[in-house]
Design an enzyme around this catalytic site. Structure first.
Site, PDB file in Angstrom:
ATOM      1  N   GLU A 166       0.838  -1.199   0.000  1.00 16.74           N
ATOM      2  CA  GLU A 166       0.000   0.000   0.000  1.00 16.74           C
ATOM      3  C   GLU A 166       0.874   1.250   0.000  1.00 16.74           C
ATOM      4  O   GLU A 166       1.823   1.331   0.785  1.00 16.74           O
ATOM      5  CB  GLU A 166      -0.915   0.020   1.224  1.00 16.74           C
ATOM      6  CG  GLU A 166      -1.952   1.131   1.151  1.00 16.74           C
ATOM      7  CD  GLU A 166      -2.896   1.156   2.337  1.00 16.74           C
ATOM      8  OE1 GLU A 166      -4.056   1.568   2.179  1.00 16.74           O
ATOM      9  OE2 GLU A 166      -2.480   0.745   3.438  1.00 16.74           O
TER      10      GLU A 166
ATOM     11  N   ALA B  81       2.049  -0.401  10.872  1.00 12.38           N
ATOM     12  CA  ALA B  81       1.493  -1.718  10.583  1.00 12.38           C
ATOM     13  C   ALA B  81       0.792  -1.644   9.229  1.00 12.38           C
ATOM     14  O   ALA B  81       0.570  -0.559   8.692  1.00 12.38           O
ATOM     15  CB  ALA B  81       0.514  -2.158  11.672  1.00 12.38           C
TER      16      ALA B  81
ATOM     17  N   GLU C 186      -2.494  -3.660   7.006  1.00 13.49           N
ATOM     18  CA  GLU C 186      -3.667  -4.502   7.207  1.00 13.49           C
ATOM     19  C   GLU C 186      -3.849  -5.610   6.183  1.00 13.49           C
ATOM     20  O   GLU C 186      -4.971  -6.075   5.967  1.00 13.49           O
ATOM     21  CB  GLU C 186      -4.926  -3.626   7.199  1.00 13.49           C
ATOM     22  CG  GLU C 186      -5.247  -2.958   5.857  1.00 13.49           C
ATOM     23  CD  GLU C 186      -4.684  -1.571   5.717  1.00 13.49           C
ATOM     24  OE1 GLU C 186      -5.178  -0.807   4.872  1.00 13.49           O
ATOM     25  OE2 GLU C 186      -3.740  -1.234   6.450  1.00 13.49           O
TER      26      GLU C 186
ATOM     27  N   GLU D  24      -5.713  -2.102  12.792  1.00 15.74           N
ATOM     28  CA  GLU D  24      -5.494  -3.009  11.652  1.00 15.74           C
ATOM     29  C   GLU D  24      -6.577  -4.078  11.566  1.00 15.74           C
ATOM     30  O   GLU D  24      -6.968  -4.495  10.476  1.00 15.74           O
ATOM     31  CB  GLU D  24      -4.113  -3.666  11.757  1.00 15.74           C
ATOM     32  CG  GLU D  24      -2.950  -2.692  11.842  1.00 15.74           C
ATOM     33  CD  GLU D  24      -2.948  -1.648  10.734  1.00 15.74           C
ATOM     34  OE1 GLU D  24      -3.372  -1.974   9.613  1.00 15.74           O
ATOM     35  OE2 GLU D  24      -2.519  -0.514  10.990  1.00 15.74           O
TER      36      GLU D  24
ATOM     37  N   HIS E 150      -9.611  -2.793   9.896  1.00 13.15           N
ATOM     38  CA  HIS E 150      -9.421  -2.745   8.438  1.00 13.15           C
ATOM     39  C   HIS E 150      -9.881  -4.029   7.745  1.00 13.15           C
ATOM     40  O   HIS E 150     -10.174  -4.003   6.542  1.00 13.15           O
ATOM     41  CB  HIS E 150      -7.942  -2.538   8.103  1.00 13.15           C
ATOM     42  CG  HIS E 150      -7.544  -1.103   7.973  1.00 13.15           C
ATOM     43  ND1 HIS E 150      -8.239  -0.198   7.202  1.00 13.15           N
ATOM     44  CD2 HIS E 150      -6.487  -0.420   8.500  1.00 13.15           C
ATOM     45  CE1 HIS E 150      -7.626   0.976   7.255  1.00 13.15           C
ATOM     46  NE2 HIS E 150      -6.580   0.877   8.047  1.00 13.15           N
TER      47      HIS E 150
END
Length: 1015
Positions: free
Chosen positions: A289, A423, A425, A458, A461
């Protein structure tokens, strides 16, 4: 994705520049000069042939069917024709006969008509020559062959024309399924791959365009026939052109390729760490991402192109491999490698695909028919239990709250030693920085609060972002804003002992501060370029997105809000959405409010409202305007918000049942009071995203009430008043004297939220004064802080404390006290450090005090080396990170320069820690100018590690510039930014940086005299 840094920090740009319209462009490089508006040939509505714009050298009869598909792209040249036409007119004008000087006789009608006809004839000849299909002007006359497509389409790396002109992919083709096979080599740090993509052609086309970056493509077939892959590197796109149109239906594209494992923390990248025996260990992990799946396999790398994935990974025997889905089989190959095959995924976006090849240990538990596992390096396997317990409780909560069970059979949480984000997801394989996942013996309740927050974010998500995904990055807030809101809401319900409300209030204050700038952007903002996409991962998408959802929840009531969320998730499962889809789901649950109309005012325009209150007897006049800290002294008064305006008064102010509501959506409104009310407090518990100015009398009444009874308002309301009065001072609405009047009440304050907010605001002013070297005013400001907080500072305990809110307050007070050399704090810190050192580090320093204690020790040159040795040897990440902050707080210039360089190179400090190191160095007078020089001198190396637009780079820029307050520094910053050009000048963060400096200058000009008078 969680950017992780607790102190978080699209510039629209015209992408068709004048150089595109020079007289003889052979090729327009659209990688540098892209369209200023989208030209989607798959969506365009075509006009009749007779009304079409003719491109030079491209007449109607010269257009074949494929070129007609591209016709809308030709509109790019419209401005070019206007420029050229003006040139032709000026040439024609040179043939006009000039009247003798001094005469002004009028020509006859006959001559006038003949002159006009002659001009028309000349112009017609010029236009015929100009638009002759095979002819253009050149130095050699009218015989130069022109290929007009070269004026529209970029040139691929092999010299051919690339058949696409946009950063976003065409909608005529979409993927259905990927078969991906990968073989990473952790010795050479390379990997080989093959991908088979089953695509669906939705509209007849002669091209297939997808993404690929930094790959060597060895072979490609389409329907088992060899094809040539064209690549346009500036846009990270590859394409196949066909002589005949592909008809609607399914096809298969196969590509074999190889690449280097990335060393910039995105794509498929290599990571390493030193284990407790001193051996360097390597691994490979992914971070896709927003735009990096294309670095691991050719793909349609946009959120709306959801597909299923079947992944196979070849690995050496000493490693394990992980991916989104459970492993189906592991086969030993003749060459000694193992090939792991994973189950086919559900439909999902490419940025959620993930895989890890490493030597990790794990613990597992079955939770609601899902196998939950937490992975870490073997040396830290005993630090994963807290995360396992936490994710187990949160998974059960989310399954119940959303009424949609987590859809996969397994859920892995993996701590990566060298990880840039907080972090990520990835569906079924969430990756973490070790600091945000692991909890050891040295971890404090505050550390546990951080780990719990990131896990909650997360995990949310997996529904918001994974199950339902935004259609394009302009609505990133649908993912990040909701995950941020759910993290705070879920922790409040599942882990009430973590006192998460105060932390949520703190980040809302941060979002207000950033959104008050002219360089801010709307929550839902148009983005096109990769840099603009990266910059969407900021406080507006996360904290402001969460803030407007909190405001909506407070207005709709919790159960109505929950039903709207459930409807949205069920209706759009495995699909893509836009903001309006969410509002429609809420509207179905609430008939009395036009949710779409109200919430669009909060998500489609930047900024937030200032509500001004003026009371006359029992009548209260309300006015709303844009709260804008505009350094150019101009304000836009046209913006209006639909404000769910909440308020309480002195007759009932502490309970939720006291709250009254007015939907304020006009420029002005009037509120009639029925009782003999002494004062009003608006924006109950700061649940709304706006600031309130009470006027001179209103502020005086509230200050008097607080001085009489500090508990007359909830602590979040008291913190809100402090935040608002400082903001209004920056805006010029209240004097700094008004701030001092309000802060008098703090002598009776004991709660964390108002005290830490006041400390934050005063420390900001203190650092500005420090960087201006105004020693006299610095000394007086320090004395003022000690006058308010001194007794509290000296009364803090230095032992273990279990309450998170008390730890938060204690750490803020003592870090400020020690930083300002308060004797009691320095002595206590030295005593604790000596005891810790004498016990061979077996005597524990409370986790919330560790940074303060070690920072005092780090000022001693004798202690710095042993602290650094402890940093390198520690396997407890919360301790390690606080030690690094202490090391970076040194006042020794030589050491400062060394630690900056060591972090950038990654030799002694991991490079992802560079934003933290720079931010810490910049807090001290000794280091902030050196940090700024370091960033300027090493900019090219920095952007190799941290992509342009990334949150890490935003953080570095703001840390090094946000404390400047002089014209000299402003000019220096502006000159540096303007010199970067395509190396980052397009970042919106640069606007924010220069605007912040100008505002600092203005504040100093207005308030220095007041400070000297009143402090």
């Amino acid at each position: 994705m969680d950017p992780f840094e607790s102190e978080r920090a699209p510039l629209p740009r015209n992408m068709i520049e004048n150089s595109m319209f020079e007289e003889e462009p052979d090729v327009v490089d659209l990688g540098k000069e892209s369209p200023s508006y989208p030209i989607d040939s798959d969506d365009v509505v075509y006009e009749p042939r007779s009304s079409r714009l003719l491109v030079r050298g491209l007449g109607e009869n010269d257009m074949d069917e494929e070129e007609e598909d591209y016709e809308s792209s030709a509109r790019l040249l419209g401005m070019s024709f206007m420029n050229r036409s003006s040139n032709q007119r000026s040439s024609a004008a040179s043939y006009t006969r000039q009247q003798p000087s001094g005469t002004c006789s009028m020509p006859s009608a006959k001559k006038t008509v003949l002159g006009v006809l002659m001009l028309i004839l000349v112009a017609s000849i010029v236009m015929v020559i100009y638009f002759l299909p095979r002819c253009t002007f050149s130095k050699d006359g009218c015989h130069k062959v022109n290929n007009s497509m070269e004026n529209i389409y970029p040139v691929a790396s092999n010299g051919e024309l690339f058949p696409w002109t946009m950063l976003k992919l065409p909608a005529s083709v979409r993927p259905i399924h990927y078969n991906i096979s990968l073989q990473p080599n952790l010795t050479t740090m390379t990997f080989q791959g093959s991908v088979s993509i089953r695509i669906m052609v939705l509209q007849e086309t002669k091209r297939v365009v997808l993404h690929s970056s930094d790959m060597m493509i060895h072979d490609a077939t389409f329907e088992n026939k060899p094809v040539t892959i064209l690549e346009y590197k500036p846009w990270q796109q590859i394409a196949i052109k066909f002589s005949d149109e592909l008809q609607k239906g399914q096809y298969v594209l196969n590509i074999e390729y190889s690449a280097n494992l990335s060393n910039s923390y995105d794509g498929f990248y290599n990571s390493s760490y030193i284990d407790t025996s001193g051996i360097k260990r390597v691994l490979a992990a992914t971070q896709f991402e927003p735009l990096a799946a294309r670095k691991a396999f050719p793909c349609f790398d946009e959120p709306a192109f959801k597909a299923s994935f079947l992944i196979k990974i070849k690995r050496e025997p000493e490693y394990i491999s992980l991916s989104n889905m459970p492993k189906v089989s592991s086969t030993k190959l003749p060459n000694g490698l193992f090939e792991d095959e994973f189950e086919k995924t559900v439909n999902m976006s490419t940025y959620l695909v993930a895989f890890v090849v490493a030597n990790f240990s794990s613990v597992s538990r079955n939770v609601s028919d899902t196998l939950v596992s937490v992975y870490a390096v073997p040396d830290k396997k005993d630090q994963v239990l807290y995360a396992l317990d936490t994710v187990s409780k949160l998974l059960q909560f989310y399954n119940s709250f959303f009424e949609i069970p987590y859809p996969l059979r397994k859920l892995d949480l993996v701590g990566i030693p060298d990880f840039l984000a907080g972090a990520m997801e990835n569906w079924g394989l969430i990756t973490f920085r070790e600091t945000t996942l692991l909890v050891g013996n040295h971890s404090s309740p505050m550390d546990k609060q951080l780990v719990t927050s990131v896990i909650a974010h997360e995990l949310a998500h997996q529904w918001f972002g994974n199950l339902v995904t935004m259609r394009w990055w302009n609505d990133l807030w649908l993912n990040e804003g909701f995950a941020t809101y759910m993290q705070y809401m879920s922790i409040k319900k599942v882990f009430p002992e973590l006192d998460i409300d105060n932390e949520f209030l703190r980040v809302r204050f941060q979002a207000l501060a950033e959104d008050a700038l002219n360089s801010s952007h709307s929550v839902s903002a148009e983005v096109t370029t990769p840099e603009q996409v990266a910059e969407m991962f900021d406080s507006m998408s996360y904290e402001k997105g969460a803030s407007v959802l909190l405001m909506l929840n407070a207005n709709l009531k919790e159960e109505v809000f929950r039903k709207g969320v459930i409807d949205y998730l069920k209706k759009f499962s495995y699909s893509n959405t836009e903001s309006v889809d969410l509002w429609c789901s809420f509207s179905l649950m609430e008939q009395h409010i036009n949710v779409t109309e109200m919430m669009n005012t909060w998500t489609t325009q930047k900024g937030f409202p200032l509500v001004s209150v003026k009371r006359t007897g029992m009548q209260v006049s309300l006015t709303q305007e844009h709260f804008l800290l505009n350094a150019n002294s101009t304000t836009d008064h046209s913006n209006l918000w639909h404000i769910p305006l909440t308020y309480v008064n002195d007759t009932c102010s502490k309970l939720d049942s006291c709250v009254q509501l007015l939907l304020f959506k006009t420029k002005t409104a009037t509120l009639n009071l029925t009782d003999n009310v002494k004062w009003l407090k608006f924006n109950y518990k700061n649940n709304g995203f706006y600031i309130v100015d009470y006027g001179v009398d209103g502020w005086a009444a509230l200050i008097e009430a607080l001085n009489n009874d500090v508990n007359v308002l909830p602590q979040m309301d008291r913190a809100s008043l402090i935040n608002n009065v400082f903001a209004l001072s920056r805006l010029g609405k209240v004097s700094f004297r008004q701030i001092l009047n309000l802060l008098v009440y703090l002598k009776n304050e004991t709660e964390a939220a108002p005290l830490t907010e006041a400390l934050t605001q005063l420390n900001h002013i203190l650092r500005l004064l420090d960087k201006r070297s105004d020693l006299n005013l610095m000394s007086r400001m320090t004395s003022y802080i000690f006058t308010i907080f001194g007794k509290l500072m000296d009364s803090q305990s230095w032992g273990e404390e279990t309450s998170v809110s008390k730890q938060t307050l204690r750490s803020a007070l003592l870090e400020t006290a020690c930083n300002l050399d308060r004797p009691n704090c320095i002595e206590q810190a030295k005593t604790l450090y000596d005891q810790w050192k004498a016990s061979n580090k077996t005597k524990t320093i409370p986790g919330d005090l560790l940074r303060a204690v070690l920072s005092v020790a780090a000022q001693n040159k004798e202690f710095w080396p042993e602290l650094f040795e402890n940093y390198q040897r520690s396997i407890f990440d919360s301790e390690k990170r606080k030690t690094l902050e202490a090391l970076a707080s040194t006042q020794d210039v030589h050491t400062i320069m060394w630690i900056l360089q060591a972090t950038l190179s990654g030799s002694d400090v991991q490079t992802p820690e560079l934003p933290l190191v720079i931010r810490t160095v910049c807090r001290q007078f000794a280091g902030y100018l050196h940090a700024w020089d370091f960033v300027k001198e090493n900019w090219d190396k920095i952007v190799e590690k941290f992509p342009i637009g990334s949150f890490a780079l935003q953080n570095i820029i703001m840390s090094t510039t946000s404390q400047f307050s002089s014209k000299m520094h402003l000019e220096e910053v502006e000159n540096f930014f303007s010199s970067l050009k395509d190396r980052g000048f397009q970042m919106r963060t640069f606007q924010e940086a220069t605007e912040t400096i100008k505002l600092n200058m203005q504040w100093m000009d207005k308030n220095l005299a007041t400070l000297r008078t009143w402090l």
